[in-house]
Design a protein around this motif. Structure first.
Motif, PDB file in Angstrom:
ATOM      1  N   VAL A   1       6.622  15.549  -3.900  1.00  0.00           N
ATOM      2  CA  VAL A   1       7.827  15.031  -3.252  1.00  0.00           C
ATOM      3  C   VAL A   1       7.572  14.689  -1.782  1.00  0.00           C
ATOM      4  CG1 VAL A   1      10.212  15.558  -2.608  1.00  0.00           C
ATOM      5  CG2 VAL A   1       9.332  16.270  -4.839  1.00  0.00           C
ATOM      6  N   GLU A   2       6.830  15.535  -1.074  1.00  0.00           N
ATOM      7  CA  GLU A   2       6.569  15.287   0.346  1.00  0.00           C
ATOM      8  C   GLU A   2       5.820  13.977   0.547  1.00  0.00           C
ATOM      9  OE1 GLU A   2       7.837  16.933   2.767  1.00  0.00           O
ATOM     10  OE2 GLU A   2       8.763  18.402   1.447  1.00  0.00           O
ATOM     11  N   ALA A   3       4.799  13.747  -0.278  1.00  0.00           N
ATOM     12  CA  ALA A   3       4.032  12.500  -0.168  1.00  0.00           C
ATOM     13  C   ALA A   3       4.884  11.296  -0.543  1.00  0.00           C
ATOM     14  CB  ALA A   3       2.791  12.574  -1.059  1.00  0.00           C
TER      15      ALA A   3
ATOM     16  N   ALA B   1       7.128  10.507   2.396  1.00  0.00           N
ATOM     17  CA  ALA B   1       6.351   9.922   3.489  1.00  0.00           C
ATOM     18  C   ALA B   1       6.022   8.466   3.207  1.00  0.00           C
ATOM     19  CB  ALA B   1       5.067  10.718   3.705  1.00  0.00           C
ATOM     20  N   ALA B   2       5.634   8.160   1.963  1.00  0.00           N
ATOM     21  CA  ALA B   2       5.318   6.782   1.597  1.00  0.00           C
ATOM     22  C   ALA B   2       6.565   5.909   1.622  1.00  0.00           C
ATOM     23  CB  ALA B   2       4.672   6.755   0.210  1.00  0.00           C
ATOM     24  N   ASP B   3       7.680   6.466   1.175  1.00  0.00           N
ATOM     25  CA  ASP B   3       8.941   5.729   1.198  1.00  0.00           C
ATOM     26  C   ASP B   3       9.342   5.412   2.633  1.00  0.00           C
ATOM     27  OD1 ASP B   3      11.242   4.846  -0.568  1.00  0.00           O
ATOM     28  OD2 ASP B   3      12.331   6.110   0.842  1.00  0.00           O
ATOM     29  N   ASP B   4       9.179   6.383   3.521  1.00  0.00           N
ATOM     30  CA  ASP B   4       9.463   6.164   4.945  1.00  0.00           C
ATOM     31  C   ASP B   4       8.610   5.023   5.502  1.00  0.00           C
ATOM     32  OD1 ASP B   4      11.478   7.951   5.565  1.00  0.00           O
ATOM     33  OD2 ASP B   4      10.104   9.600   5.987  1.00  0.00           O
TER      34      ASP B   4
ATOM     35  N   ALA C   1       0.836  -1.205   0.000  1.00  0.00           N
ATOM     36  CA  ALA C   1       0.000   0.000   0.000  1.00  0.00           C
ATOM     37  C   ALA C   1       0.872   1.257   0.000  1.00  0.00           C
ATOM     38  CB  ALA C   1      -0.923  -0.007   1.218  1.00  0.00           C
ATOM     39  N   ALA C   2       1.958   1.218   0.760  1.00  0.00           N
ATOM     40  CA  ALA C   2       2.870   2.362   0.793  1.00  0.00           C
ATOM     41  C   ALA C   2       3.489   2.601  -0.579  1.00  0.00           C
ATOM     42  CB  ALA C   2       3.954   2.132   1.844  1.00  0.00           C
ATOM     43  N   ASN C   3       3.835   1.514  -1.265  1.00  0.00           N
ATOM     44  CA  ASN C   3       4.435   1.692  -2.589  1.00  0.00           C
ATOM     45  C   ASN C   3       3.419   2.199  -3.605  1.00  0.00           C
ATOM     46  OD1 ASN C   3       6.776   1.655  -4.167  1.00  0.00           O
ATOM     47  ND2 ASN C   3       6.208  -0.296  -5.104  1.00  0.00           N
ATOM     48  N   ALA C   4       2.168   1.807  -3.453  1.00  0.00           N
ATOM     49  CA  ALA C   4       1.123   2.338  -4.339  1.00  0.00           C
ATOM     50  C   ALA C   4       0.991   3.846  -4.141  1.00  0.00           C
ATOM     51  CB  ALA C   4      -0.206   1.643  -4.049  1.00  0.00           C
ATOM     52  N   ARG C   5       1.045   4.296  -2.889  1.00  0.00           N
ATOM     53  CA  ARG C   5       0.998   5.730  -2.622  1.00  0.00           C
ATOM     54  C   ARG C   5       2.250   6.426  -3.136  1.00  0.00           C
ATOM     55  NH1 ARG C   5      -1.198   3.729   2.112  1.00  0.00           N
ATOM     56  NH2 ARG C   5       0.767   3.936   3.247  1.00  0.00           N
ATOM     57  N   PHE C   6       3.372   5.708  -3.047  1.00  0.00           N
ATOM     58  CA  PHE C   6       4.627   6.255  -3.547  1.00  0.00           C
ATOM     59  C   PHE C   6       4.532   6.502  -5.056  1.00  0.00           C
ATOM     60  CE2 PHE C   6       8.861   5.695  -5.358  1.00  0.00           C
ATOM     61  CZ  PHE C   6       9.646   6.519  -4.561  1.00  0.00           C
TER      62      PHE C   6
ATOM     63  N   PHE D   1      13.584  12.110  -6.202  1.00  0.00           N
ATOM     64  CA  PHE D   1      12.141  11.986  -6.312  1.00  0.00           C
ATOM     65  C   PHE D   1      11.531  13.084  -7.168  1.00  0.00           C
ATOM     66  CE2 PHE D   1      11.925   9.575  -2.017  1.00  0.00           C
ATOM     67  CZ  PHE D   1      12.405   8.444  -2.662  1.00  0.00           C
ATOM     68  N   SER D   2      12.323  14.092  -7.493  1.00  0.00           N
ATOM     69  CA  SER D   2      11.838  15.138  -8.390  1.00  0.00           C
ATOM     70  C   SER D   2      12.232  14.854  -9.836  1.00  0.00           C
ATOM     71  CB  SER D   2      12.402  16.500  -7.969  1.00  0.00           C
ATOM     72  OG  SER D   2      11.970  16.833  -6.675  1.00  0.00           O
ATOM     73  N   SER D   3      12.991  13.774 -10.045  1.00  0.00           N
ATOM     74  CA  SER D   3      13.511  13.494 -11.379  1.00  0.00           C
ATOM     75  C   SER D   3      12.611  12.527 -12.134  1.00  0.00           C
ATOM     76  CB  SER D   3      14.919  12.891 -11.279  1.00  0.00           C
ATOM     77  OG  SER D   3      14.840  11.555 -10.812  1.00  0.00           O
ATOM     78  N   LEU D   4      12.879  12.409 -13.434  1.00  0.00           N
ATOM     79  CA  LEU D   4      12.092  11.501 -14.265  1.00  0.00           C
ATOM     80  C   LEU D   4      12.400  10.041 -13.960  1.00  0.00           C
ATOM     81  CD1 LEU D   4      12.342  13.372 -17.695  1.00  0.00           C
ATOM     82  CD2 LEU D   4      10.418  13.331 -16.116  1.00  0.00           C
ATOM     83  N   ASN D   5      13.519   9.771 -13.293  1.00  0.00           N
ATOM     84  CA  ASN D   5      13.901   8.403 -12.986  1.00  0.00           C
ATOM     85  C   ASN D   5      13.343   7.925 -11.645  1.00  0.00           C
ATOM     86  OD1 ASN D   5      15.463   8.119 -15.337  1.00  0.00           O
ATOM     87  ND2 ASN D   5      17.200   9.151 -14.374  1.00  0.00           N
TER      88      ASN D   5
END
Length: 215
Positions: free
Chosen positions: A131-133, A136-139, A117-122, A173-177
């Motif tokens: 980026v903030e979300a 948070a999901a990665d954490d 579920a966290a990765n889906a949000r990620f 997390f701001s990049s295209l990769n």
């Protein structure tokens, strides 16, 4: 007057940790910019606390490399350096590798569902450029094996050095990769579900050791 014997104790550690986390987060999210001078009296007024927990927090932040303190002079927010990120990255990657190694056997289906579920949000946050979300999901995802491992020393090291990486991760997390991180998360979850410890810990280490260099 006699001192009451049944008065509740003030949780000094809770206050100290809260001040530390508030200041740490303000540095990580850019509220306090690199090179900015931090004065304990100003910070204490901002947080509504005495100067003592602020001073203690600044010492901890200095140990993590987030501020540079010169006793009796000034404390400033440090700039990200390639060496600093590399050193923190190597330590954090090793700690997450250890966490996964110790946790795989004890992960429940509920734990795995939490990670999914966290990765889906990620993924959704990356698609929305939030980026903030994403952070948070990665954490939340990586916190699952850390919690299951229940290794206090490991958690202490991560608490000290992860904030350095969080500053650098904003670039990734701001990049295209950034979607590549979500793919690695999927691989990690599959390896954990299959109880493949060796593969899971390799993926965990790789996830954290691929942060981009600081430009």
């Amino acid at each position: 007057m006699p001192i009451p014997q049944n008065a509740p104790l003030i949780n000094r550690r809770l206050l100290r940790d809260d001040v530390y986390h508030r200041l740490r987060d303000a540095i990580v999210d850019g509220t306090f910019a690199p090179g900015e001078q931090l004065r304990d009296v100003d910070l204490a007024a901002w947080l509504g606390v005495s100067r003592t927990p602020v001073r203690e927090a600044l010492l901890r932040l200095a140990e993590a490399g987030l501020v540079a303190a010169q006793p009796g002079r000034s404390t400033t927010v440090t700039s990200l350096t390639e060496r600093g990120v590399r050193e923190a990255r190597d330590v954090v990657a090793a700690m997450h590798q250890l966490a996964v190694r110790e946790a795989v056997a004890g992960l429940t289906e509920a734990d795995l569902d939490t990670m999914r579920a966290a990765n889906a949000r990620f993924r959704a946050a990356i698609a929305d450029a939030d980026v903030e979300a994403a952070l948070a999901a990665d954490d939340e995802l990586h916190a699952v094996p850390v919690a299951v491992a229940a290794n206090r020393a490991l958690s202490t090291v991560l608490d000290q050095f992860t904030p350095v990486l969080r500053r650098a991760e904003r670039l990734r997390f701001s990049s295209l990769n950034a979607s590549a991180s979500a793919d690695r998360h999927d691989e990690l979850i599959r390896a954990c579900a299959e109880r493949d410890v060796a593969r899971a810990e390799r993926i965990a280490f790789g996830t954290w050791s691929t942060l981009p260099p600081v430009e």
